[in-house]
Design a protein around this motif. Structure first.
Motif, PDB file in Angstrom:
ATOM      1  N   ASN A  31      14.241  36.232  48.480  1.00 40.53           N
ATOM      2  CA  ASN A  31      15.008  36.747  49.785  1.00 40.53           C
ATOM      3  C   ASN A  31      15.499  37.901  49.126  1.00 40.53           C
ATOM      4  N   ASP A  32      15.288  39.102  49.992  1.00 42.35           N
ATOM      5  CA  ASP A  32      15.735  40.363  49.596  1.00 42.35           C
ATOM      6  C   ASP A  32      17.009  40.655  50.145  1.00 42.35           C
ATOM      7  N   ILE A  33      18.184  40.357  49.017  1.00 43.50           N
ATOM      8  CA  ILE A  33      19.517  40.715  49.210  1.00 43.50           C
ATOM      9  C   ILE A  33      19.826  41.881  48.271  1.00 43.50           C
ATOM     10  N   ASP A  34      20.646  42.598  48.607  1.00 43.55           N
ATOM     11  CA  ASP A  34      21.108  43.713  48.004  1.00 43.55           C
ATOM     12  C   ASP A  34      22.791  43.340  47.326  1.00 43.55           C
ATOM     13  N   LEU A  35      23.079  44.128  46.372  1.00 46.49           N
ATOM     14  CA  LEU A  35      24.435  43.792  45.718  1.00 46.49           C
ATOM     15  C   LEU A  35      25.552  43.929  46.777  1.00 46.49           C
ATOM     16  N   LYS A  36      25.311  44.754  47.717  1.00 44.06           N
ATOM     17  CA  LYS A  36      26.479  45.134  49.115  1.00 44.06           C
ATOM     18  C   LYS A  36      26.356  43.912  49.465  1.00 44.06           C
ATOM     19  N   GLU A  37      25.673  43.003  49.678  1.00 49.51           N
ATOM     20  CA  GLU A  37      25.752  41.681  50.572  1.00 49.51           C
ATOM     21  C   GLU A  37      26.430  40.737  49.807  1.00 49.51           C
ATOM     22  N   ILE A  38      26.786  40.845  48.588  1.00 47.88           N
ATOM     23  CA  ILE A  38      27.682  39.785  47.836  1.00 47.88           C
ATOM     24  C   ILE A  38      29.041  40.245  47.564  1.00 47.88           C
ATOM     25  N   VAL A  39      29.950  39.452  48.173  1.00 50.99           N
ATOM     26  CA  VAL A  39      31.410  39.566  47.864  1.00 50.99           C
ATOM     27  C   VAL A  39      31.839  38.823  46.664  1.00 50.99           C
ATOM     28  N   PHE A  40      32.433  39.690  45.687  1.00 53.58           N
ATOM     29  CA  PHE A  40      32.855  38.681  44.275  1.00 53.58           C
ATOM     30  C   PHE A  40      34.243  38.628  44.634  1.00 53.58           C
ATOM     31  N   VAL A  41      34.690  37.489  44.241  1.00 50.39           N
ATOM     32  CA  VAL A  41      36.038  36.990  44.176  1.00 50.39           C
ATOM     33  C   VAL A  41      36.532  36.366  43.209  1.00 50.39           C
ATOM     34  N   ILE A  42      37.336  37.279  42.165  1.00 52.10           N
ATOM     35  CA  ILE A  42      37.745  36.949  40.778  1.00 52.10           C
ATOM     36  C   ILE A  42      39.138  36.071  40.886  1.00 52.10           C
ATOM     37  N   GLN A  43      38.871  34.909  40.553  1.00 52.14           N
ATOM     38  CA  GLN A  43      40.205  33.934  40.993  1.00 52.14           C
ATOM     39  C   GLN A  43      41.187  34.283  39.647  1.00 52.14           C
ATOM     40  N   SER A  44      42.104  35.503  40.167  1.00 54.93           N
ATOM     41  CA  SER A  44      42.789  36.163  39.210  1.00 54.93           C
ATOM     42  C   SER A  44      44.414  35.520  39.449  1.00 54.93           C
ATOM     43  N   GLN A  45      45.362  35.961  38.496  1.00 60.07           N
ATOM     44  CA  GLN A  45      46.668  35.507  38.733  1.00 60.07           C
ATOM     45  C   GLN A  45      47.498  36.831  38.441  1.00 60.07           C
ATOM     46  N   SER A  46      48.654  36.756  39.308  1.00 55.50           N
ATOM     47  CA  SER A  46      49.476  37.955  39.188  1.00 55.50           C
ATOM     48  C   SER A  46      50.238  38.409  37.927  1.00 55.50           C
ATOM     49  N   ASN A  47      50.348  37.555  36.914  1.00 59.25           N
ATOM     50  CA  ASN A  47      50.708  37.735  35.712  1.00 59.25           C
ATOM     51  C   ASN A  47      49.974  38.923  35.051  1.00 59.25           C
ATOM     52  N   SER A  48      50.927  39.962  34.463  1.00 55.85           N
ATOM     53  CA  SER A  48      50.252  41.112  34.059  1.00 55.85           C
ATOM     54  C   SER A  48      49.120  40.936  32.856  1.00 55.85           C
ATOM     55  N   PHE A  49      49.190  40.074  32.136  1.00 51.33           N
ATOM     56  CA  PHE A  49      48.051  39.779  31.284  1.00 51.33           C
ATOM     57  C   PHE A  49      46.581  39.326  32.126  1.00 51.33           C
TER      58      PHE A  49
END
Length: 452
Positions: free
Chosen positions: A52-70
């Motif tokens: 299927n012809d998809i481009d990067l702009k069609e992917i939403v990346f969600v990084i499971q980050s935390q608020s601690n500075s590190f």
């Protein structure tokens, strides 16, 4: 609020499990991945899976980050890597979101409450939501190639499949007759939801509230919710989503859980408090002393009885069958008022907890003790209805001196001596706006029954 179940003897292993492999084992794993990739490509050729012809702009990346500075810095580094790879491909950059920045509500890390936001914001122009951890390493060309095999107009739940070898309390003994049949994603390898599935789950979330009181193992609980007692979608295993990166076809890989941030914290900067009681002086304390206690420079044993042979400190708090909130707060007061300021960290452990102090010293080098840090294995209580996150006590709780100072300066205290200490601490820190910092190196129970 009610305390969580603490059935049976707990064994906490807050250390990175060493992966001991020989060349034969490595070869077998590599061959298994190659077979899965070959089968997947055969399906593609046969027409069951088509590109299927998809481009990067069609992917939403969600990084499971935390608020601690590190952790926030690590997530930003991964975001820059994704955007740089997109630029190298001369493609329009994707949206890369940091989970801790998406919402201020306590339960954002459990992801399901954010699906309505993803549906409203991205459903018109996006095909996939791809989730990953801050240490996940992504090869964008390979990931694009992988996702193109799945029709984005259909409902997909993709990931690296894990399963339990035996039923376990943290999964509420689900599928006890045959726990191997249920697959759930390894978050470290990354996992994906197609937008049609996000929209479907959003409709369900709007029609019925999340029912679970406790969030214990998020990856298993998300898979259960999507599976919906057999009426939803099982996880589709994707061999290119990897953690070990043993094959060139891997779209993802994962770095070691034990971060390296320079010289380890000095032993003299960590105070270890062991909670015990008179009835366990003879059987549990000798094991602590024979295993890990020698690694600690500063350690005290807190009990309901002063025993000079150990020695133990009687805090004047009666022992309780459960909870131990009164004892824990007495330990916090004693640390703040009687330890030297150069002792930056307090670790509170049960007398049946095993720990590697050397690995803890490496881990703590990544954190700034001038910040309010409350570190351990994160659980959640009532997060769908204004609840809070907490560090489960059985895996060990780590506090920076600043976190303790702010806690004790507040009026938040135990409502009874036998209240669940870990949950009360979570409630107090939540009220102070101090988030729990999660580390996968802390464990309430053994994790040896999980297989790939």
């Amino acid at each position: 609020m009610r305390p969580h179940a603490r059935r049976g003897r707990r064994l906490a292993l807050p250390a990175l499990l060493s992966l001991l492999t020989c060349s034969l084992a490595f070869a077998l794993v590599s061959e298994d991945i190659k077979k899965e990739v070959k089968q997947s490509k055969n399906l593609e050729k046969s027409g069951i899976l088509k590109k299927n012809d998809i481009d990067l702009k069609e992917i939403v990346f969600v990084i499971q980050s935390q608020s601690n500075s590190f952790h926030a810095r690590k997530a930003e580094q991964l975001k820059k890597s994704v955007l740089k790879q997109a630029a190298d491909l001369t493609q329009e950059g994707p949206r890369v979101l940091l989970l801790h920045q998406l919402a201020q509500q306590e339960g954002a890390w459990t992801i399901l409450p954010l699906l309505p936001h993803f549906s409203v914001t991205y459903s018109r122009n996006s095909s996939w939501i791809f989730f990953c951890e801050e240490e996940t390493r992504i090869q964008i060309p390979e990931l694009l190639e992988t996702l193109r095999r799945y029709d984005p107009s259909k409902e997909w739940f993709l990931g690296k499949a894990l399963h339990d070898e035996e039923s376990t309390i943290i999964h509420h003994y689900a599928f006890s007759e045959n726990p191997t049949v249920f697959k759930y994603p390894d978050f470290a390898a990354g996992w994906a939801l197609s937008m049609p599935l996000v929209n479907k789950l959003t409709k369900r979330l709007k029609s019925e509230s999340l029912k679970s009181d406790f969030t214990i193992d998020l990856k298993h609980e998300i898979a259960l919710y999507i599976w919906d007692r057999g009426g939803g979608h099982p996880l589709t295993p994707v061999p290119e989503l990897c953690t070990d990166g043993v094959d060139a076809s891997c779209a993802t890989a994962f770095r070691s859980f034990l971060p390296l941030c320079g010289n380890p914290v000095k032993k003299e900067e960590i105070f270890v408090a062991v909670k015990t009681c008179k009835k366990f002086h003879g059987d549990r304390i000798p094991i602590v002393k024979q295993t890990w206690a020698g690694q600690a420079a500063l350690i005290e044993y807190y009990s309901d009885y002063a025993d000079g042979s150990i020695p133990t400190v009687d805090l004047g708090v009666p022992n309780t069958d459960r909870g131990h909130c009164g004892k824990t707060f007495a330990i916090l007061e004693r640390f703040l008022n009687h330890s030297h300021d150069r002792v930056a960290w307090l670790v509170i452990l049960d007398d049946d907890t095993l720990i590697s102090i050397s690995r803890l010293r490496h881990l703590l080098s990544c954190y700034d003790p001038r910040e309010p840090v409350f570190l351990g294995e994160r659980y959640g209580y009532g997060l769908g209805a204004g609840g809070y996150s907490y560090v489960t006590g059985g895996g060990g709780m780590v506090f920076s001196r600043e976190a303790i100072r702010r806690l004790l300066a507040s009026k938040c205290r135990c409502y009874s001596n036998d209240a669940p200490d870990d949950m009360v601490l979570g409630m107090c820190f939540s009220g102070l706006g101090i988030p729990v910092t999660h580390s996968p190196l802390f464990h309430q129970i053994p994790i040896t029954n999980i297989s790939y």
